[in-house]
Design an enzyme around this catalytic site. Structure first.
Site, PDB file in Angstrom:
ATOM      1  N   LYS A 169       0.850  -1.204   0.000  1.00 56.13           N
ATOM      2  CA  LYS A 169       0.000   0.000   0.000  1.00 56.13           C
ATOM      3  C   LYS A 169       0.879   1.246   0.000  1.00 56.13           C
ATOM      4  O   LYS A 169       0.661   2.181  -0.764  1.00 56.13           O
ATOM      5  CB  LYS A 169      -0.918   0.010   1.228  1.00 56.13           C
ATOM      6  CG  LYS A 169      -2.118  -0.904   1.086  1.00 56.13           C
ATOM      7  CD  LYS A 169      -2.865  -1.102   2.400  1.00 56.13           C
ATOM      8  CE  LYS A 169      -3.940  -2.166   2.213  1.00 56.13           C
ATOM      9  NZ  LYS A 169      -4.540  -2.620   3.471  1.00 56.13           N
ATOM     10  N   ASP A 190     -11.281   3.114   4.089  1.00 52.24           N
ATOM     11  CA  ASP A 190     -11.718   1.712   3.989  1.00 52.24           C
ATOM     12  C   ASP A 190     -13.246   1.615   3.930  1.00 52.24           C
ATOM     13  O   ASP A 190     -13.792   0.566   3.602  1.00 52.24           O
ATOM     14  CB  ASP A 190     -11.222   0.923   5.213  1.00 52.24           C
ATOM     15  CG  ASP A 190     -10.119  -0.060   4.857  1.00 52.24           C
ATOM     16  OD1 ASP A 190      -9.939  -0.346   3.660  1.00 52.24           O
ATOM     17  OD2 ASP A 190      -9.452  -0.545   5.785  1.00 52.24           O
ATOM     18  N   GLN A 214      -4.943  -1.254   9.639  1.00 53.38           N
ATOM     19  CA  GLN A 214      -4.864  -2.593   9.048  1.00 53.38           C
ATOM     20  C   GLN A 214      -5.536  -3.613   9.981  1.00 53.38           C
ATOM     21  O   GLN A 214      -5.200  -3.704  11.160  1.00 53.38           O
ATOM     22  CB  GLN A 214      -3.388  -2.959   8.820  1.00 53.38           C
ATOM     23  CG  GLN A 214      -3.172  -4.277   8.115  1.00 53.38           C
ATOM     24  CD  GLN A 214      -3.692  -4.295   6.676  1.00 53.38           C
ATOM     25  OE1 GLN A 214      -3.495  -3.356   5.909  1.00 53.38           O
ATOM     26  NE2 GLN A 214      -4.376  -5.369   6.311  1.00 53.38           N
TER      27      GLN A 214
END
Ligand code: NDP
Length: 296
Positions: free
Chosen positions: A54, A121, A98
């Site tokens: 990422k 997200d 994460q």
């Protein structure tokens, strides 16, 4: 019939070029660099790999990448304090924590402490509600990537019968909401669904997000249907380690009109959509027009 292969790797590269172009415009016209902060707690090897790629891709499209690697025993209060700082940092437009988090941390509490405007997200309860009511939201990356590929392949999805297999909060449910938003007739199937084969046979679009290797055989697929395979399953066959999806690729590709392979289908789109969401969040934060084709 031999299915068209929907090449997620190539599509994701195109999305990243679009994101990069927009980043350049934001820099040149406004002196603004979109920034993405990724927070990793602990040393889970798979998570470390994701975070590394990422970060790398964020930099490649010209954005600022910030990584916070925290000890596995980090106290919840300290993690929340860091998120609070990032929420207030004007150079950070997207925040990603994460998952999964270590057991002692409350995932819902942590995710809901991210500012919804920076929740790239799309897991914050406000974004879930906005998506569910058809309002502008941050959309979870994997379903957003599936939607982009479907729109690219079909143009309009209006009136199509779509079956989403799987009802998780990160894939199945938001995927179904997005398809509904594009005026599909949507069925959500799950582990208690009766006669799944019959349900799938009625679908023009099948999105498989289960996590069971090759569970959807070709004889469940309506001829000409589009199969979007979200599953990522590591198996061993003939002594070799292999990645396979939730669809049995060979038999499905023989019947479907189009199919995403595993690997190289949905997977590459997820990070591309994370970058797209970050540039979208940056544009929204500054009241600029959103990049076309990068949102739901
Ligand atoms: P979850 O385990 O959270 O959800 C799986 C869903 O599948 C559940 O809703 C479950 O039903 C349903 N299910 C399980 N068994 C069956 C069955 N026999 N028949 C029908 N439905 C069934 O998984 P995720 O949604 O997180 O992920 C799904 C897959 O997608 C995984 O392989 C994951 O690795 C992959 N993935 C890929 C991503 C990418 O970037 N390409 C990103 C995220 C996930 P029930 O609710 O009844 O238990």
């Amino acid at each position: 019939m031999t299915a068209t292969i929907i090449d997620g790797k190539e599509f994701a590269a195109r999305v990243r070029v679009k994101v990069g172009d927009h980043v350049t415009r934001l820099k040149n016209d406004h002196g603004i660099t979109p920034g993405l902060a990724v927070v990793l707690v602990g040393e889970d090897p798979a998570s470390q790999v994701y975070v590394r790629s990422k970060g790398k891709m964020t930099v490649e499209v010209g954005m600022k990448s910030v990584e916070h690697k925290l000890d596995i025993n980090t106290a919840e209060a300290d993690l929340l304090a860091l998120i609070g700082q990032l929420n207030n940092d004007p150079e950070i437009h997207g925040i990603l924590v994460q998952l999964p988090l270590p057991k002692h941390l409350n995932e819902d509490l942590v995710i809901n402490s991210i500012s919804p405007a920076k929740d790239v997200d799309g897991f914050h309860i406000s974004n879930v509600g906005l998506l569910g009511t058809g309002q502008k939201s941050m959309v979870p990356c994997t379903p957003l990537g599936c939607l982009m590929m479907l729109r690219d392949h079909h143009g309009s999805l209006s009136g199509m019968n779509a079956v989403v297999i799987g009802r998780s909060n990160i894939v199945g449910k938001p995927m179904a909401q997005l398809l509904l938003g594009d005026s599909c007739t949507v069925t959500i199937a799950h582990s208690r669904t009766k006669d799944l084969a019959d349900v799938v046979r009625r679908a023009d679009i099948v999105v498989a997000a289960v996590g069971r290797p090759e569970m959807v055989p070709g004889d469940w697929i309506k001829p000409g249907a589009t199969v979007i395979d979200v599953g990522i399953n590591r198996i061993e066959r003939d002594g070799k380690k292999k990645l396979v999806g939730d669809a049995d690729y060979e038999s499905c590709a023989a019947v479907a009109g189009a199919i995403t392979p595993v690997p190289g289908g949905v997977g590459p789109m997820t990070i591309a959509c994370l970058l797209a969401n970050t540039v979208t969040a940056c544009c929204r934060a500054h009241g600029f027009d959103e990049p076309e084709g990068l949102t739901a």
